[in-house]
Design a protein around this motif. Structure first.
Motif, PDB file in Angstrom:
ATOM      1  N   VAL A 270      -0.845  35.378  64.136  1.00 64.08           N
ATOM      2  CA  VAL A 270      -0.903  36.875  64.775  1.00 64.08           C
ATOM      3  C   VAL A 270      -1.545  36.282  66.159  1.00 64.08           C
ATOM      4  O   VAL A 270      -2.629  35.851  66.156  1.00 64.08           O
ATOM      5  N   SER A 271      -0.865  36.520  67.327  1.00 62.23           N
ATOM      6  CA  SER A 271      -1.586  36.225  68.570  1.00 62.23           C
ATOM      7  C   SER A 271      -2.169  37.646  68.998  1.00 62.23           C
ATOM      8  O   SER A 271      -1.750  38.782  68.764  1.00 62.23           O
ATOM      9  N   SER A 272      -3.165  37.406  69.874  1.00 59.73           N
ATOM     10  CA  SER A 272      -4.090  38.509  70.251  1.00 59.73           C
ATOM     11  C   SER A 272      -3.433  38.883  71.903  1.00 59.73           C
ATOM     12  O   SER A 272      -2.677  38.478  72.420  1.00 59.73           O
TER      13      SER A 272
ATOM     14  N   VAL B  79       9.546  30.273  45.625  1.00 61.27           N
ATOM     15  CA  VAL B  79      10.125  30.026  47.002  1.00 61.27           C
ATOM     16  C   VAL B  79       9.676  31.383  47.813  1.00 61.27           C
ATOM     17  O   VAL B  79      10.011  32.406  47.566  1.00 61.27           O
ATOM     18  N   GLU B  80       8.879  31.021  48.867  1.00 65.00           N
ATOM     19  CA  GLU B  80       8.571  31.968  49.897  1.00 65.00           C
ATOM     20  C   GLU B  80       9.603  31.993  51.058  1.00 65.00           C
ATOM     21  O   GLU B  80      10.131  31.204  51.331  1.00 65.00           O
ATOM     22  N   SER B  81       9.602  33.184  51.547  1.00 65.18           N
ATOM     23  CA  SER B  81      10.182  33.468  52.717  1.00 65.18           C
ATOM     24  C   SER B  81       9.506  34.456  53.577  1.00 65.18           C
ATOM     25  O   SER B  81       8.631  35.257  53.226  1.00 65.18           O
ATOM     26  N   GLY B  82       9.970  34.566  55.120  1.00 64.00           N
ATOM     27  CA  GLY B  82       9.446  35.679  55.995  1.00 64.00           C
ATOM     28  C   GLY B  82       8.338  34.996  56.792  1.00 64.00           C
ATOM     29  O   GLY B  82       8.617  33.720  56.999  1.00 64.00           O
ATOM     30  N   GLY B  83       7.376  35.466  57.098  1.00 61.71           N
ATOM     31  CA  GLY B  83       6.432  35.076  57.858  1.00 61.71           C
ATOM     32  C   GLY B  83       6.662  34.962  59.306  1.00 61.71           C
ATOM     33  O   GLY B  83       7.763  35.644  59.761  1.00 61.71           O
ATOM     34  N   GLY B  84       5.933  34.242  60.243  1.00 58.27           N
ATOM     35  CA  GLY B  84       6.387  33.934  61.501  1.00 58.27           C
ATOM     36  C   GLY B  84       5.356  34.321  62.583  1.00 58.27           C
ATOM     37  O   GLY B  84       4.170  34.370  62.024  1.00 58.27           O
ATOM     38  N   LEU B  85       5.550  34.697  63.629  1.00 58.59           N
ATOM     39  CA  LEU B  85       4.471  34.914  64.690  1.00 58.59           C
ATOM     40  C   LEU B  85       4.824  36.325  65.073  1.00 58.59           C
ATOM     41  O   LEU B  85       5.904  36.896  65.349  1.00 58.59           O
TER      42      LEU B  85
END
Length: 123
Positions: A121-123, A5-11
């Motif tokens: 990941v936004s530039s 089970v993974e968690s975290g990440g996002g923008l």
């Protein structure tokens, strides 16, 4: 039944940091290694980083993340972490946790995948 089970990440904006974690749960006898893979649309799932628990905790990284990402393992919690620093737009993708382990049922080394978690990941 073994689950990852993974968690975290996002923008996050380019240059920023994110962390993802993955817990291996269930009837586990031992874990050989855990790793993080990344997949983008239309591409194969590529290795990002791995930790070889059965070999003293040695780590390997994809060239593209060497020096920016750090993989670590909490053996007591069967949890692997990936700390991602200085993120770049090309780090965007779905990150999958992978484990090779021996469950107490069957007693055969098997591999497992998590459900995947989005990192953008936004530039």
């Amino acid at each position: 039944q073994v689950q990852l089970v993974e968690s975290g990440g996002g923008l996050v904006q380019a240059g920023g940091s994110l962390g993802v974690s993955c817990v291996a749960s269930g009837n586990i006898w031992s874990i050989n290694d855990m790793a993080w893979y990344r997949q983008t649309p239309g591409a194969e799932r590529d290795l990002v980083a791995e930790v070889q628990i059965s070999r003293g905790g040695g780590t390997n990284y994809a060239d593209s993340v060497e020096g920016r990402f750090t993989i670590s393992m909490d053996n007591a919690k069967n949890t692997v972490y990936l700390q991602m620093n200085d993120l770049k737009p090309e780090d965007t993708g779905v990150y999958y946790c992978h484990a090779r382990l021996t469950p107490r049922t069957g007693w055969t080394l098997r591999q497992y995948w998590g459900q995947g978690i989005q990192v953008t990941v936004s530039s």
